[in-house]
Design a protein around this motif. Structure first.
Motif, mmCIF file in Angstrom:
data_model
loop_
_atom_site.group_PDB
_atom_site.id
_atom_site.type_symbol
_atom_site.label_atom_id
_atom_site.label_comp_id
_atom_site.label_asym_id
_atom_site.label_seq_id
_atom_site.Cartn_x
_atom_site.Cartn_y
_atom_site.Cartn_z
ATOM 1 N N CYS A 98 0.910 -1.244 -0.147
ATOM 2 C CA CYS A 98 0.135 0.089 -0.151
ATOM 3 C C CYS A 98 0.872 1.090 0.000
ATOM 4 C CB CYS A 98 -0.801 0.007 1.275
ATOM 5 S SG CYS A 98 -1.578 1.468 1.532
ATOM 6 N N THR A 99 0.748 2.088 -1.090
ATOM 7 C CA THR A 99 1.425 3.307 -1.234
ATOM 8 C C THR A 99 0.593 4.595 -0.697
ATOM 9 O OG1 THR A 99 1.179 3.346 -3.440
ATOM 10 C CG2 THR A 99 3.327 2.200 -2.631
ATOM 11 N N CYS A 100 -0.694 4.194 -0.016
ATOM 12 C CA CYS A 100 -1.423 5.469 0.221
ATOM 13 C C CYS A 100 -0.763 6.188 1.272
ATOM 14 C CB CYS A 100 -2.701 4.993 0.717
ATOM 15 S SG CYS A 100 -3.857 4.030 -0.257
ATOM 16 N N TYR A 126 -7.373 2.839 8.469
ATOM 17 C CA TYR A 126 -7.293 2.870 7.001
ATOM 18 C C TYR A 126 -8.436 2.324 6.306
ATOM 19 C CZ TYR A 126 -5.210 1.554 2.546
ATOM 20 O OH TYR A 126 -4.841 1.544 1.237
ATOM 21 N N CYS A 130 -6.393 -0.196 -0.803
ATOM 22 C CA CYS A 130 -5.425 -1.151 -1.425
ATOM 23 C C CYS A 130 -5.690 -2.583 -1.296
ATOM 24 C CB CYS A 130 -3.889 -1.010 -1.568
ATOM 25 S SG CYS A 130 -3.592 0.872 -1.890
HETATM 26 ZN ZN ZN Z 1 -3.152 1.971 -0.268
#
Ligand code: ZN
Ligand code: GLU
Length: 294
Positions: A98-100, A126, A130
């Motif tokens: 996850c790159t959020c 969260y 993702c």
């Molecule tokens: Zn993410």
């Protein structure tokens, strides 16, 4: 089994009165039980950790009259241990990349139908953006943050025992922020609704506080974790990880936080309450004990 407590500061600033309180409590408790008091330097955050803060930790603790059993554990020396555990969790299908960033998460939870965002131990719970997006097969992706699928983790722990709703429990011998004590049980929905998919591997660190603390407490054989109430909610994450990784759950003793005159908890930045500052001003170790009510 030897009774073992620990103090686990991060070398990112001076120890302040809150740290002194925590360290003295853990030290004295071990002494009163004929046990051991251990030290761990939580330096996984390489961008903020500094050797001179680490030196000052030893210096301040010595000055306070606390001694610890060697060796001191340093998290920066244990990436292989963290990697192994991440591989284990990845192969169980419990992690996803996850790159959020904070902004993406804030935007996802501010959609009108969502209501007020819930806050968990790591901030906003969260929203799971993702979770379904990425493939969890193959080998573990490197250099990307990994989150734990809390619903899948909880389901795994429930296993066959579907009759009981309790996913995990720990013993609290201190107290949580609302006086919680004794056996603290939690359910699958407690995990998914109030904690959510926490990050277990951060990009720069290759691990996270939650993963490291669990592996390190186990490796040091800690039987009683003494720490501030600010970590009470996060303890459920730690219990889940212990169960998934086949590690014993220690007893927990969460203590009250030392606050300033306005009731705000002391932060690392609060250099005015640094142990070293009081020491330079002529205070004695017993003055420090008295200041924190010991
Ligand atoms: Zn993410
Ligand atoms: N390194 C953490 C801190 O300084 C302590 C974590 C713990 O005691 O579990 O806040």
């Amino acid at each position: 089994m030897t009774f073992k407590t620990r103090f686990a500061p991060s070398p990112t600033g001076p120890l302040h009165l809150g740290h002194a309180y925590s360290a003295i409590l853990a030290h004295d408790l071990a002494a009163s039980r004929n046990g051991q008091f251990l030290l761990r330097i939580e330096d996984i955050d390489r961008s903020r950790s500094r050797p001179h803060w680490e030196e000052q930790i030893y210096d301040d603790l010595n000055w306070l009259g606390l001694s610890w059993a060697e060796p001191v554990m340093r998290q920066s020396e244990r990436p292989h241990i963290y990697n192994q555990a991440l591989d284990q969790l990845w192969s169980q299908g419990l992690l996803y990349p996850c790159t959020c960033n904070r902004r993406d998460i804030a935007a996802a939870v501010s959609a009108p139908q969502e209501g007020a965002p819930l806050l968990g131990p790591d901030g906003i719970v969260y929203p799971g953006t993702c979770r379904k997006r990425t493939d969890r097969t193959g080998s573990r992706p490197q250099d990307v943050p990994l989150r734990m699928d809390m619903a899948a983790a909880g389901q795994k722990l429930l296993g066959e025992a579907k009759a009981t709703k309790t996913v995990g429990a720990f013993h609290e011998s201190g107290a949580g922020p609302n006086g919680e004590a004794g056996t603290i049980e939690f359910t699958l929905s407690d995990l998914t609704d109030t904690i959510g998919d926490v990050v277990l591997s951060r990009r720069d660190m290759g691990t996270s506080y939650h993963l490291s603390v669990v592996l390190d407490d186990a490796a040091q054989g800690i039987t009683h974790v003494v720490r501030g109430q600010d970590l009470f909610e996060a303890t459920r994450i730690h219990v889940v990880l212990q169960a998934l990784l086949g590690l014993a759950t220690p007893h927990y003793i969460h203590h009250e936080l030392i606050r300033d005159e306005s009731g705000k908890r002391l932060a690392k930045r609060d250099d005015a309450r640094a142990v070293a500052k009081y020491r330079n001003d002529g205070a004695s170790p017993s003055d420090i004990r008295a200041m924190v009510g010991l």
